[in-house]
Scaffold this motif. Structure first.
Motif, PDB file in Angstrom:
ATOM      1  N   SER A  85       0.852  -1.192   0.000  1.00  0.00           N
ATOM      2  CA  SER A  85       0.000   0.000   0.000  1.00  0.00           C
ATOM      3  C   SER A  85       0.884   1.236   0.000  1.00  0.00           C
ATOM      4  O   SER A  85       2.088   1.154   0.279  1.00  0.00           O
ATOM      5  CB  SER A  85      -0.913   0.024   1.235  1.00  0.00           C
ATOM      6  OG  SER A  85      -0.146   0.286   2.392  1.00  0.00           O
ATOM      7  N   GLY A  86       0.282   2.372  -0.269  1.00  0.00           N
ATOM      8  CA  GLY A  86       1.028   3.630  -0.199  1.00  0.00           C
ATOM      9  C   GLY A  86       1.494   3.907   1.215  1.00  0.00           C
ATOM     10  O   GLY A  86       2.624   4.369   1.436  1.00  0.00           O
ATOM     11  N   LEU A  87       0.628   3.616   2.183  1.00  0.00           N
ATOM     12  CA  LEU A  87       1.025   3.834   3.580  1.00  0.00           C
ATOM     13  C   LEU A  87       2.182   2.907   3.955  1.00  0.00           C
ATOM     14  O   LEU A  87       3.093   3.307   4.682  1.00  0.00           O
ATOM     15  CB  LEU A  87      -0.174   3.626   4.513  1.00  0.00           C
ATOM     16  CG  LEU A  87       0.101   3.915   5.983  1.00  0.00           C
ATOM     17  CD1 LEU A  87       0.560   5.351   6.195  1.00  0.00           C
ATOM     18  CD2 LEU A  87      -1.132   3.625   6.823  1.00  0.00           C
ATOM     19  N   TYR A 111      -0.405  13.666   4.701  1.00  0.00           N
ATOM     20  CA  TYR A 111      -1.452  12.625   4.598  1.00  0.00           C
ATOM     21  C   TYR A 111      -1.711  12.086   6.000  1.00  0.00           C
ATOM     22  O   TYR A 111      -0.783  11.669   6.693  1.00  0.00           O
ATOM     23  CB  TYR A 111      -0.920  11.541   3.657  1.00  0.00           C
ATOM     24  CG  TYR A 111      -1.791  10.330   3.474  1.00  0.00           C
ATOM     25  CD1 TYR A 111      -3.043  10.432   2.891  1.00  0.00           C
ATOM     26  CD2 TYR A 111      -1.329   9.073   3.855  1.00  0.00           C
ATOM     27  CE1 TYR A 111      -3.825   9.294   2.693  1.00  0.00           C
ATOM     28  CE2 TYR A 111      -2.102   7.935   3.663  1.00  0.00           C
ATOM     29  CZ  TYR A 111      -3.349   8.057   3.093  1.00  0.00           C
ATOM     30  OH  TYR A 111      -4.116   6.934   2.905  1.00  0.00           O
ATOM     31  N   GLU A 154       5.730  16.652   1.745  1.00  0.00           N
ATOM     32  CA  GLU A 154       4.633  16.198   0.876  1.00  0.00           C
ATOM     33  C   GLU A 154       4.195  17.442   0.107  1.00  0.00           C
ATOM     34  O   GLU A 154       3.749  18.425   0.707  1.00  0.00           O
ATOM     35  CB  GLU A 154       3.483  15.626   1.716  1.00  0.00           C
ATOM     36  CG  GLU A 154       2.380  15.018   0.861  1.00  0.00           C
ATOM     37  CD  GLU A 154       1.249  14.421   1.700  1.00  0.00           C
ATOM     38  OE1 GLU A 154       1.529  13.740   2.715  1.00  0.00           O
ATOM     39  OE2 GLU A 154       0.082  14.666   1.351  1.00  0.00           O
ATOM     40  N   SER A 158      -1.772  17.196   1.669  1.00  0.00           N
ATOM     41  CA  SER A 158      -3.066  16.523   1.565  1.00  0.00           C
ATOM     42  C   SER A 158      -4.187  17.474   1.968  1.00  0.00           C
ATOM     43  O   SER A 158      -4.043  18.234   2.920  1.00  0.00           O
ATOM     44  CB  SER A 158      -3.082  15.278   2.461  1.00  0.00           C
ATOM     45  OG  SER A 158      -2.486  14.176   1.801  1.00  0.00           O
ATOM     46  N   ASP A 183       6.731  12.560  -0.240  1.00  0.00           N
ATOM     47  CA  ASP A 183       5.531  11.860  -0.716  1.00  0.00           C
ATOM     48  C   ASP A 183       5.069  12.608  -1.964  1.00  0.00           C
ATOM     49  O   ASP A 183       4.587  13.727  -1.897  1.00  0.00           O
ATOM     50  CB  ASP A 183       4.449  11.841   0.368  1.00  0.00           C
ATOM     51  CG  ASP A 183       3.236  10.997  -0.039  1.00  0.00           C
ATOM     52  OD1 ASP A 183       2.973  10.882  -1.251  1.00  0.00           O
ATOM     53  OD2 ASP A 183       2.545  10.492   0.855  1.00  0.00           O
ATOM     54  N   THR A 185       2.868  11.542  -4.337  1.00  0.00           N
ATOM     55  CA  THR A 185       1.712  10.849  -4.909  1.00  0.00           C
ATOM     56  C   THR A 185       0.893  11.731  -5.845  1.00  0.00           C
ATOM     57  O   THR A 185       0.438  11.288  -6.897  1.00  0.00           O
ATOM     58  CB  THR A 185       0.829  10.287  -3.773  1.00  0.00           C
ATOM     59  OG1 THR A 185       1.600   9.352  -3.021  1.00  0.00           O
ATOM     60  CG2 THR A 185      -0.405   9.596  -4.307  1.00  0.00           C
ATOM     61  N   ALA A 205       2.044   6.518  -3.757  1.00  0.00           N
ATOM     62  CA  ALA A 205       0.953   5.569  -3.569  1.00  0.00           C
ATOM     63  C   ALA A 205       0.498   5.149  -4.965  1.00  0.00           C
ATOM     64  O   ALA A 205      -0.238   5.872  -5.635  1.00  0.00           O
ATOM     65  CB  ALA A 205      -0.186   6.198  -2.774  1.00  0.00           C
ATOM     66  N   THR A 207      -1.521   3.079  -5.646  1.00  0.00           N
ATOM     67  CA  THR A 207      -2.968   2.933  -5.515  1.00  0.00           C
ATOM     68  C   THR A 207      -3.718   4.009  -6.310  1.00  0.00           C
ATOM     69  O   THR A 207      -4.822   3.771  -6.791  1.00  0.00           O
ATOM     70  CB  THR A 207      -3.334   3.101  -4.016  1.00  0.00           C
ATOM     71  OG1 THR A 207      -2.557   2.187  -3.257  1.00  0.00           O
ATOM     72  CG2 THR A 207      -4.801   2.898  -3.757  1.00  0.00           C
ATOM     73  N   LYS A 208      -3.108   5.183  -6.433  1.00  0.00           N
ATOM     74  CA  LYS A 208      -3.799   6.336  -7.015  1.00  0.00           C
ATOM     75  C   LYS A 208      -3.603   6.356  -8.538  1.00  0.00           C
ATOM     76  O   LYS A 208      -4.175   5.549  -9.235  1.00  0.00           O
ATOM     77  CB  LYS A 208      -3.292   7.617  -6.345  1.00  0.00           C
ATOM     78  CG  LYS A 208      -3.313   7.562  -4.808  1.00  0.00           C
ATOM     79  CD  LYS A 208      -4.709   7.635  -4.240  1.00  0.00           C
ATOM     80  CE  LYS A 208      -4.798   7.322  -2.753  1.00  0.00           C
ATOM     81  NZ  LYS A 208      -3.943   8.081  -1.867  1.00  0.00           N
ATOM     82  N   LEU A 217      -4.076  -1.801  -4.587  1.00  0.00           N
ATOM     83  CA  LEU A 217      -3.378  -1.113  -3.499  1.00  0.00           C
ATOM     84  C   LEU A 217      -1.892  -1.389  -3.690  1.00  0.00           C
ATOM     85  O   LEU A 217      -1.490  -2.549  -3.820  1.00  0.00           O
ATOM     86  CB  LEU A 217      -3.845  -1.638  -2.141  1.00  0.00           C
ATOM     87  CG  LEU A 217      -5.270  -1.230  -1.756  1.00  0.00           C
ATOM     88  CD1 LEU A 217      -5.817  -2.141  -0.682  1.00  0.00           C
ATOM     89  CD2 LEU A 217      -5.309   0.218  -1.306  1.00  0.00           C
ATOM     90  N   LEU A 218      -1.088  -0.333  -3.734  1.00  0.00           N
ATOM     91  CA  LEU A 218       0.336  -0.505  -4.039  1.00  0.00           C
ATOM     92  C   LEU A 218       1.118   0.732  -3.591  1.00  0.00           C
ATOM     93  O   LEU A 218       0.607   1.851  -3.670  1.00  0.00           O
ATOM     94  CB  LEU A 218       0.511  -0.677  -5.556  1.00  0.00           C
ATOM     95  CG  LEU A 218       1.940  -0.927  -6.041  1.00  0.00           C
ATOM     96  CD1 LEU A 218       2.328  -2.389  -5.826  1.00  0.00           C
ATOM     97  CD2 LEU A 218       2.085  -0.571  -7.525  1.00  0.00           C
ATOM     98  N   TRP A 338      -8.355   8.108  -4.610  1.00  0.00           N
ATOM     99  CA  TRP A 338      -8.532   8.938  -5.801  1.00  0.00           C
ATOM    100  C   TRP A 338      -7.558   8.442  -6.859  1.00  0.00           C
ATOM    101  O   TRP A 338      -6.862   7.461  -6.652  1.00  0.00           O
ATOM    102  CB  TRP A 338      -8.314  10.424  -5.486  1.00  0.00           C
ATOM    103  CG  TRP A 338      -7.083  10.742  -4.674  1.00  0.00           C
ATOM    104  CD1 TRP A 338      -6.993  10.730  -3.309  1.00  0.00           C
ATOM    105  CD2 TRP A 338      -5.775  11.092  -5.153  1.00  0.00           C
ATOM    106  NE1 TRP A 338      -5.708  11.052  -2.921  1.00  0.00           N
ATOM    107  CE2 TRP A 338      -4.950  11.285  -4.031  1.00  0.00           C
ATOM    108  CE3 TRP A 338      -5.227  11.268  -6.436  1.00  0.00           C
ATOM    109  CZ2 TRP A 338      -3.600  11.638  -4.148  1.00  0.00           C
ATOM    110  CZ3 TRP A 338      -3.881  11.626  -6.545  1.00  0.00           C
ATOM    111  CH2 TRP A 338      -3.096  11.802  -5.404  1.00  0.00           C
TER     112      TRP A 338
HETATM  113  C1  LIG Z   1      -3.470   7.637  -0.638  1.00  0.00           C
HETATM  114  C2  LIG Z   1      -2.189   8.234  -0.198  1.00  0.00           C
HETATM  115  C3  LIG Z   1      -1.237   7.480   0.480  1.00  0.00           C
HETATM  116  C4  LIG Z   1      -1.482   6.043   0.896  1.00  0.00           C
HETATM  117  O1  LIG Z   1      -1.820   5.171  -0.118  1.00  0.00           O
HETATM  118  P1  LIG Z   1      -2.631   3.806   0.224  1.00  0.00           P
HETATM  119  O2  LIG Z   1      -2.270   2.882  -0.871  1.00  0.00           O
HETATM  120  O3  LIG Z   1      -4.068   4.186   0.240  1.00  0.00           O
HETATM  121  O4  LIG Z   1      -2.148   3.341   1.555  1.00  0.00           O
HETATM  122  C5  LIG Z   1      -0.058   8.088   0.843  1.00  0.00           C
HETATM  123  N1  LIG Z   1       0.174   9.379   0.567  1.00  0.00           N
HETATM  124  C6  LIG Z   1      -0.718  10.143  -0.095  1.00  0.00           C
HETATM  125  C7  LIG Z   1      -0.392  11.557  -0.373  1.00  0.00           C
HETATM  126  C8  LIG Z   1      -1.935   9.605  -0.489  1.00  0.00           C
HETATM  127  O5  LIG Z   1      -2.824  10.372  -1.102  1.00  0.00           O
END
Ligand SMILES: *Cc1c(COP(=O)(O)O)cnc(C)c1O
Length: 393
Positions: A85-87, A111, A154, A158, A183, A185, A205, A207-208, A217-218, A338
Motif C-alpha cells: 500500500s502507499g502507507l 497525509y 509532501e 493533503s 511523498d 503521490t 501511492a 494505488t492512485k 493497493l500498491l 482517488w
Molecule cells: C493515498 C495516499 C497514500 C497512501 O496510499 P494507500 O495505498 O491508500 O495506503 C499516501 N500518501 C498520499 C499523499 C496519499 O494520497
C-alpha cells in the motif's frame, strides 16, 4: 533494448517501453505474470552460493523486477522497492532513515495516516516527531536538532494543497546531514521528479494514478545512491511486498499514465476555473491557481498539475444544506482514495487534527477528484448540488 538506450526518449515514450522485453517473451508485447514462493537451484554449488537471479519469492520475481526497474528509471533513482500500500511505502521509507533516539520533521499538511504512523508507531520505537508549517521554507533550519535524522515533505499537502519549497528545504537538510523523504503521490514522476531536486527518497501511492482504476493497493519507494542500501535492507528485513497481480496491473496502468495525467490536468483546471466563478465557492485550493499557498513554488518546479484539488465554500451554508448537496449527487461519489476514472468528492476539516498550524476556512471545505466523465455532466451535477445546498441551508 537496454535501460540506457530507453533513457534518451521522452518520458511518454519510456512509459510504453519500460518493464517488458518481447525478445524474452516469445514476441508477446507484454511480460507474463510470475507468481511464486520457491525458486529452484540446480546444484549444491548454486544453492550454497544463492546463485540465481531470484532467490526466494519475497526477494523478488520477474514481475516485481519489471515494475521496480521501470519506476527506478522513471524517477531517476538508484533503486525502487514495492509495498502492498502507499502507507506501507511511507512506513518503509521512514523505517529506513530512523532509529531509536532520532527526531523527524513532518509537515502539518501530511497525509493523515502518515501522521498516525509517526505518532502511533515511530513514537513507540523512540522516534519523536515535530510537525511544521508546510510553508516554512528555509526556516526549517531552526527546527533541526542534533538528533534530527529525517525531513519528510509532501508537496502539495493533503487536502489543503500547500506547495512546499522543495529545493530550499533540501539545501538546508543536506547541510545538516538530514535525509529527505518526499511523498510525491499527487504529482507522480510525470509532473515532478524529486530526485532531480535533491530529494533522497520518494514515495508514491501506486494505488492512485499509477493503478488508475481504483482496483489495486500498491506503494513504491525510491532512493538515491546514498540511501539505497538502507532502503533495500529495510525492505528485505520486513518483506511486506504486494501481490503479483497488483504489480501487473500497475505495469498496465503505467502504459497510459502520461495520457491520463495530461487529461486529469486539463479537466482539473477546467473544473477548478468553473468552480472559482461560482458564487457558492469562496476559494479554490489548486496548485496552478494563484490563490493556492505555494503557487510560485509549483510554477517554478512542477511540470503540471493533476486532477485532485479542493474548494472552500462561501460562509453561511448549513450542514443540512451540505448533506442535501452531497447525498444526492448523480455522478460524483463520496470516497477517500482517488486517481481512478471516476469523479469523487469528500468533505474535510483539518482543524480537528493539525497541530502546528491553524487551518481556517470561512465555509465547508471539499476535496474533488475529477474523473473521465463528460465535463458538462460533471458541472451540471455540481450545479444541481449547489442549488440543493442553498435551498436546504
Ligand atoms: C493515498 C495516499 C497514500 C497512501 O496510499 P494507500 O495505498 O491508500 O495506503 C499516501 N500518501 C498520499 C499523499 C496519499 O494520497
Amino acid at each position: 533494448m537496454n535501460k540506457d538506450d530507453i533513457s534518451k526518449f521522452d518520458i511518454s515514450t519510456q512509459l510504453t517501453m519500460l518493464g517488458r522485453d518481447p525478445a524474452e517473451q516469445f514476441g508477446f508485447v507484454n511480460a507474463p505474470l510470475y507468481k511464486g514462493s520457491t525458486i529452484i537451484y540446480k546444484t549444491l554449488d548454486d544453492i550454497e552460493a544463492r546463485r540465481s537471479r531470484f532467490s526466494y519469492g519475497t526477494a523478488g520475481s520477474p514481475t516485481i523486477a519489471h515494475l521496480e526497474d521501470a519506476w527506478t528509471q522513471l524517477t531517476g533513482a538508484e533503486g525502487t522497492v514495492l509495498s502492498s500500500s502507499g502507507l506501507g511505502a511511507v512506513a518503509l521509507a521512514l523505517f529506513s532513515t530512523t532509529k531509536a533516539g532520532d527526531h523527524i520533521l513532518v509537515p502539518d499538511s501530511v497525509y493523515r495516516p502518515t501522521r498516525n504512523f509517526c505518532n502511533q508507531m515511530l513514537a513507540r520505537y523512540g522516534v519523536t516527531t515535530t510537525y511544521y508549517d508546510p510553508m516554512i521554507g528555509a526556516d526549517i533550519e531552526r527546527l533541526i536538532g542534533p538528533n534530527t535524522s529525517t525531513l519528510f515533505l509532501e508537496a502539495p499537502g493533503s487536502q489543503t494543497f500547500e506547495v512546499q519549497d522543495v529545493p530550499a528545504m533540501v539545501a538546508i537538510a543536506r547541510r545538516h546531514g538530514v535525509k529527505t523523504i518526499l511523498d510525491n503521490t499527487w504529482a507522480t514522476p510525470i509532473f515532478f521528479r524529486g530526485h532531480d531536486h535533491g530529494i533522497d527518497l520518494t514515495v508514491e501511492a501506486g494505488t492512485k494514478y499509477l493503478g488508475g482504476h481504483s482496483d489495486i493497493l500498491l506503494g513504491l519507494v525510491t532512493a538515491n545512491q546514498a540511501c539505497w542500501p538502507a532502503l533495500r535492507a529495510t525492505y528485505d528485513a520486513m518483506s511486506m511486498l504486494p501481490g503479483a497481480e497488483d504489480c501487473m496491473q500497475a505495469l498496465r496502468g503505467m502504459r497510459t499514465l502520461f495520457l491520463r495525467l495530461k487529461e486529469a490536468e486539463r479537466r482539473g483546471l477546467e473544473l477548478a476555473r468553473w468552480l472559482s466563478e461560482r458564487p457558492e465557492v469562496s476559494r479554490v485550493l489548486h496548485p496552478a491557481f494563484e490563490s493556492c499557498p505555494g503557487h510560485a513554488h509549483w510554477k517554478r518546479d512542477f511540470k503540471g498539475s493533476s486532477g485532485l484539488f479542493s474548494i472552500v465554500l462561501a460562509p453561511g451554508y448549513s450542514r443540512d444544506g451540505l448533506a442535501a448537496m452531497l447525498d444526492n449527487l448523480s455522478i460524483f461519489s463520496m470516497g477517500f482514495s482517488w486517481g481512478g476514472y471516476e469523479s469523487l468528492v469528500i468533505p474535510f476539516d483539518c482543524r480537528t487534527y493539525r497541530t502546528a498550524t491553524h487551518w481556517q476556512a470561512e465555509g465547508f471545505a471539499l476535496r474533488l477528484q475529477v474523473g473521465l466523465e463528460d465535463m458538462d455532466d460533471l458541472k451540471n451535477d455540481l450545479a444541481r448540488g449547489f442549488e440543493r445546498l442553498a435551498a436546504a441551508s
